[in-house]
Design an enzyme around this catalytic site. Structure first.
Site, PDB file in Angstrom:
ATOM      1  N   LYS A 113       0.829  -1.209   0.000  1.00  0.00           N
ATOM      2  CA  LYS A 113       0.000   0.000   0.000  1.00  0.00           C
ATOM      3  C   LYS A 113       0.869   1.268   0.000  1.00  0.00           C
ATOM      4  O   LYS A 113       0.437   2.316  -0.449  1.00  0.00           O
ATOM      5  CB  LYS A 113      -0.932   0.035   1.209  1.00  0.00           C
ATOM      6  CG  LYS A 113      -1.847  -1.172   1.377  1.00  0.00           C
ATOM      7  CD  LYS A 113      -3.104  -1.070   0.553  1.00  0.00           C
ATOM      8  CE  LYS A 113      -4.114  -2.150   0.855  1.00  0.00           C
ATOM      9  NZ  LYS A 113      -3.631  -3.550   0.725  1.00  0.00           N
TER      10      LYS A 113
HETATM   11  C1  LIG Z   1      -4.030  -4.689   0.017  1.00  0.00           C
HETATM   12  C2  LIG Z   1      -3.144  -5.879  -0.052  1.00  0.00           C
HETATM   13  C3  LIG Z   1      -3.331  -6.868  -1.033  1.00  0.00           C
HETATM   14  C4  LIG Z   1      -4.451  -6.823  -2.050  1.00  0.00           C
HETATM   15  O1  LIG Z   1      -4.244  -5.829  -3.026  1.00  0.00           O
HETATM   16  P1  LIG Z   1      -5.474  -5.300  -3.911  1.00  0.00           P
HETATM   17  O2  LIG Z   1      -4.935  -4.177  -4.698  1.00  0.00           O
HETATM   18  O3  LIG Z   1      -6.514  -4.861  -2.909  1.00  0.00           O
HETATM   19  O4  LIG Z   1      -5.942  -6.434  -4.734  1.00  0.00           O
HETATM   20  C5  LIG Z   1      -2.445  -7.938  -1.059  1.00  0.00           C
HETATM   21  N1  LIG Z   1      -1.456  -8.054  -0.157  1.00  0.00           N
HETATM   22  C6  LIG Z   1      -1.252  -7.128   0.815  1.00  0.00           C
HETATM   23  C7  LIG Z   1      -0.157  -7.331   1.802  1.00  0.00           C
HETATM   24  C8  LIG Z   1      -2.082  -6.000   0.893  1.00  0.00           C
HETATM   25  O5  LIG Z   1      -1.869  -5.094   1.865  1.00  0.00           O
END
Ligand SMILES: *Cc1c(COP(=O)(O)O)cnc(C)c1O
Length: 500
Positions: A113
């Site tokens: 993120k």
């Molecule tokens: C948010 C997240 C995901 C999923 O990503 P999306 O873009 O929502 O599909 C996968 N792994 C981690 C560690 C995340 O924080």
């Protein structure tokens, strides 16, 4: 250079600029903003291969955010991708055995993120200036753990903004809580609520929808905005690391320029994998996109059957950031495979809302060839962590392990042995307890903090700054409140006085 404009997937707003779409977040009809066309990359992969991450990001962002100046975009990029990341490459590509891992966890909160939330505040402030918005922007968020901290880290001390994050007091992991309550920055405020994540989320939505509250904000020269994952200002920066990854493969001689590579992506809200799809349309030679789910395999079922059905039990897994039954960004893909038809997209989203499922047409289903769905259950996820650690000495977090398993399923089922990049979305130190338990039963029952040292000894991977810092930092945010008190708490922090 051709301008890119943005349309709502549900048709009400059309041809708006990037800066409008970024400040707005969601379109007025509840749709998501999508580019009216996907621009092509200007530079060759060889040329991109000689650029830094920041330079590649600029090449991508300038093609999408065409109402930003070069100077504005470069300032956003420099502010975002700096020493907050503990790796100079920002998103290093690591070869382990026959696979490449694109490590997206070197930012402030050691999860992917950060790739988007470190730049969103800069894009939002620049966009607000362009839109002649003079109010202070107040980001209000509810979090189940990950997004809240990444948003706090991104917005901390960004001039012209404040950020308030609510989390369920007893509903996040010890490390997640410690990360949030130690957050620095005069403009940040973190409050634990007596309730679960839904209570926090509903409380935030009520404040957003409260017109009287908005009027008092306005009178105090403030307005709310949102940092959630449907903002186009979060999606586009994610395209950059796919371009970067491919250009590194070419530079390292792992592929010839033009040769297709596959990506396996741990998926929840469908943002990360959609960015890969956009990268393909920009001209990155992408073969298959392996969409990896955990036990909440609503996307796996959708890709197989063409029916998206959220009427099912919500499962709590060891890959919690993928515990999602409504993948918001999928709406952007639906719009695309419906031939950019907002009427059709709107109908499907209304079906989902009213009946809990929808079914796409055979023609739309035929346009899902870029994707392959696979999933890993809990035992398979743990087995993947153990297997890669024992075989290669490389420690995967549970989210990346789901993608690893899905990638092997794909290779077995299809025999496709093209170069494969597994997208690695979190450091194992973020999910220390579940990761350690997967490599040794003797670690079961210990908490995240107790196992940090142990993970360091077993794996040899240095403890990230993000973890040592929270272990040493003083707690700054001790406030808690009842869910009914959320509006008063926000008003007090913002100096709005009593709410009647
Ligand atoms: C948010 C997240 C995901 C999923 O990503 P999306 O873009 O929502 O599909 C996968 N792994 C981690 C560690 C995340 O924080």
């Amino acid at each position: 250079m051709q301008q890119v404009f943005y349309n709502s997937t549900r048709g009400m707003e059309e041809k708006v600029t990037a800066s409008y779409a970024i400040t707005q977040g969601l379109a007025k009809d509840g749709g998501l903003f999508v580019p009216d066309h996907i621009p092509a990359l200007e530079q060759s992969m060889e040329a991109l291969g000689d650029m830094t991450y920041q330079e590649v990001a600029y090449e991508v962002l300038k093609r999408f955010f065409t109402d930003f100046t070069e100077e504005e975009l470069k300032r956003c990029i420099q502010g975002a991708y700096d020493g907050k990341f503990d790796h100079k490459e920002i998103a290093p590509l690591v070869k382990v055995g026959d696979l490449h891992y694109l490590e997206l966890f070197h930012g402030a909160t050691i999860a992917f993120k950060d790739m988007a939330l470190s730049i969103l505040p800069y894009l939002m402030m620049t966009a607000a200036k362009k839109q002649a918005i003079e109010d202070e922007i107040v980001i209000l968020a509810a979090t189940s753990g990950d997004t809240g901290k990444a948003a706090l880290a991104g917005f901390a001390d960004v001039e012209g903004t404040r950020i308030v994050v609510f989390y369920p007091k007893d509903g996040v992991s010890p490390i997640q809580k410690q990360q949030m309550v130690t957050q620095q920055g005069e403009n940040t405020y973190v409050v634990g609520i007596e309730g679960n994540f839904d209570d926090a989320q509903n409380g935030v939505k009520r404040i957003f929808a409260d017109e009287a509250f908005a009027a008092r904000m306005k009178a105090n020269h403030k307005q709310f905005s949102s940092a959630n994952s449907i903002n186009i200002g979060r999606l586009v920066p994610q395209v950059a690391y796919y371009v970067y990854a491919y250009s590194r493969l070419v530079k390292a001689g792992e592929v010839r320029s033009g040769e297709a590579v596959n990506f396996a992506v741990p998926t929840g809200n469908f943002g990360n994998i959609l960015a890969a799809y956009y990268a393909k349309q920009m001209g990155v030679p992408v073969g298959k996109l392996v969409c990896a789910s955990n036990d909440n395999k609503v996307l796996y079922d959708f890709l197989r059957t063409g029916v998206y059905d959220r009427r099912r039990e919500f499962m709590l897994t060891i890959s919690p950031s993928m515990d999602i039954l409504i993948s918001s960004n999928l709406e952007r893909l639906l719009y695309e495979i419906a031939g950019q038809d907002p009427g059709e997209t709107k109908r499907l989203m209304e079906d989902l809302q009213s009946q809990g499922y929808y079914e796409i047409t055979p023609a739309m289903k035929g346009k899902l060839q870029d994707f392959f769905g696979a999933f890993a259950d809990e035992a398979q996820t743990k087995a993947a962590i153990a297997q890669v650690f024992e075989g290669e000495g490389y420690l995967l977090d549970p989210h990346t392990a789901v993608a690893y398993h899905a990638c092997r399923r794909y290779q077995e089922e299809t025999g496709d042995r093209r170069t494969m990049v597994v997208v690695s979305t979190a450091s194992p130190y973020k999910f220390t307890a579940s990761t350690m338990e997967a490599i040794g039963q003797e670690y079961a029952g210990q908490d995240d903090f107790e196992l940090v040292e142990c993970m360091n000894e077993r794996s040899g991977v240095p403890v990230p700054k993000a973890v040592t810092e929270v272990l040493e930092s003083p707690v700054r945010h001790k406030d808690t409140c009842k869910k009914e008190e959320m509006p008063q708490v926000v008003a007090a922090f913002l100096g709005l006085g009593e709410v009647q």
